[in-house]
Design a protein around this motif. Structure first.
Motif, PDB file in Angstrom:
ATOM      1  N   PRO A   1      60.032  47.530  -6.271  1.00 26.48           N
ATOM      2  CA  PRO A   1      59.713  48.479  -7.542  1.00 26.48           C
ATOM      3  C   PRO A   1      58.431  48.224  -7.991  1.00 26.48           C
ATOM      4  CG  PRO A   1      61.558  46.638  -7.864  1.00 26.48           C
ATOM      5  CD  PRO A   1      60.822  46.482  -6.678  1.00 26.48           C
ATOM      6  N   LEU A   2      57.818  49.448  -8.411  1.00 28.41           N
ATOM      7  CA  LEU A   2      56.258  49.324  -8.942  1.00 28.41           C
ATOM      8  C   LEU A   2      56.330  48.567 -10.273  1.00 28.41           C
ATOM      9  CD1 LEU A   2      53.597  50.554  -9.177  1.00 28.41           C
ATOM     10  CD2 LEU A   2      54.579  52.487 -10.322  1.00 28.41           C
ATOM     11  N   LYS A   3      57.318  48.377 -10.883  1.00 26.94           N
ATOM     12  CA  LYS A   3      57.115  47.497 -12.034  1.00 26.94           C
ATOM     13  C   LYS A   3      56.637  46.155 -11.976  1.00 26.94           C
ATOM     14  CE  LYS A   3      59.738  46.424 -16.221  1.00 26.94           C
ATOM     15  NZ  LYS A   3      60.981  46.407 -17.126  1.00 26.94           N
TER      16      LYS A   3
ATOM     17  N   VAL B   1      55.848  50.086  -2.131  1.00 27.73           N
ATOM     18  CA  VAL B   1      56.392  50.774  -3.188  1.00 27.73           C
ATOM     19  C   VAL B   1      56.726  52.238  -3.091  1.00 27.73           C
ATOM     20  CG1 VAL B   1      55.548  51.765  -5.657  1.00 27.73           C
ATOM     21  CG2 VAL B   1      54.914  49.319  -4.923  1.00 27.73           C
ATOM     22  N   LYS B   2      55.923  52.813  -2.258  1.00 32.30           N
ATOM     23  CA  LYS B   2      56.224  54.191  -1.716  1.00 32.30           C
ATOM     24  C   LYS B   2      57.504  54.330  -1.161  1.00 32.30           C
ATOM     25  CE  LYS B   2      54.410  58.241   0.380  1.00 32.30           C
ATOM     26  NZ  LYS B   2      53.304  58.748   1.390  1.00 32.30           N
ATOM     27  N   LEU B   3      57.808  53.271  -0.460  1.00 30.70           N
ATOM     28  CA  LEU B   3      59.243  53.419   0.420  1.00 30.70           C
ATOM     29  C   LEU B   3      60.314  52.815  -0.309  1.00 30.70           C
ATOM     30  CD1 LEU B   3      57.777  52.322   4.042  1.00 30.70           C
ATOM     31  CD2 LEU B   3      58.622  54.815   3.095  1.00 30.70           C
ATOM     32  N   LYS B   4      59.977  52.388  -1.762  1.00 31.95           N
ATOM     33  CA  LYS B   4      61.022  51.811  -2.641  1.00 31.95           C
ATOM     34  C   LYS B   4      61.563  50.612  -1.965  1.00 31.95           C
ATOM     35  CE  LYS B   4      62.304  56.387  -4.655  1.00 31.95           C
ATOM     36  NZ  LYS B   4      60.990  56.394  -5.241  1.00 31.95           N
ATOM     37  N   LEU B   5      60.753  49.894  -1.446  1.00 28.53           N
ATOM     38  CA  LEU B   5      60.895  48.271  -0.746  1.00 28.53           C
ATOM     39  C   LEU B   5      60.814  47.493  -1.807  1.00 28.53           C
ATOM     40  CD1 LEU B   5      59.366  48.516   2.610  1.00 28.53           C
ATOM     41  CD2 LEU B   5      61.540  48.973   2.060  1.00 28.53           C
TER      42      LEU B   5
ATOM     43  N   ILE C   1      64.187  46.065   2.809  1.00 27.79           N
ATOM     44  CA  ILE C   1      64.234  45.852   1.282  1.00 27.79           C
ATOM     45  C   ILE C   1      64.302  44.474   0.855  1.00 27.79           C
ATOM     46  CG2 ILE C   1      65.365  46.259  -1.103  1.00 27.79           C
ATOM     47  CD1 ILE C   1      66.230  49.090   0.108  1.00 27.79           C
TER      48      ILE C   1
END
Length: 127
Positions: free
Chosen positions: A110-112, A104-108, A73
């Protein structure tokens, strides 16, 4: 212009690197930020020889196949910060965020924050 390469399997990075090669051949400056990758692939070795292409990797030696760790991350967020700096500097006409969708998919990342980067990208930059 914004381009998104997506899908299962191979070909997305290769397509993006083809875009980088074409752009450098046309005299444009290209930045490639790779998320979740840290290995020195043969394509990276070749592209590093081209002056107009700058590549930075923001991942460890292997692609993540298990839940990300804090270091993953941290590295991805550093890549997002660096990508924002590159876009703000306005020295590159093509910016490639390789594996940003995966990050983004792996939550590394944030999409925002990725969407905000996209919105801040000048219309003169191909992203």
């Amino acid at each position: 212009m914004i381009q998104v390469y997506t899908g299962n399997g191979k070909g997305k990075t290769t397509a993006a690197f083809g875009l980088a090669l074409r752009a450098a051949g046309a005299g444009l400056n290209v930045y490639i930020g790779q998320f979740a990758k840290g290995r020195l692939y043969s394509e990276i070795k070749a592209l590093k020889k081209i002056d107009r292409i700058k590549i930075e990797q923001f991942g460890r030696c292997c692609f993540i196949k298990k839940p990300p760790e804090a270091i993953d991350i941290k590295m991805a967020l550093a890549g997002l910060r660096r990508s924002n700096e590159i876009i703000a500097a306005k020295k590159h006409q093509v910016v490639i965020l390789d594996e940003a969708n995966i990050a983004v998919k792996l939550k590394l990342i944030p999409l925002k924050e990725l969407l905000e980067l996209i919105k801040r990208t000048p219309k003169t930059v191909e992203l």
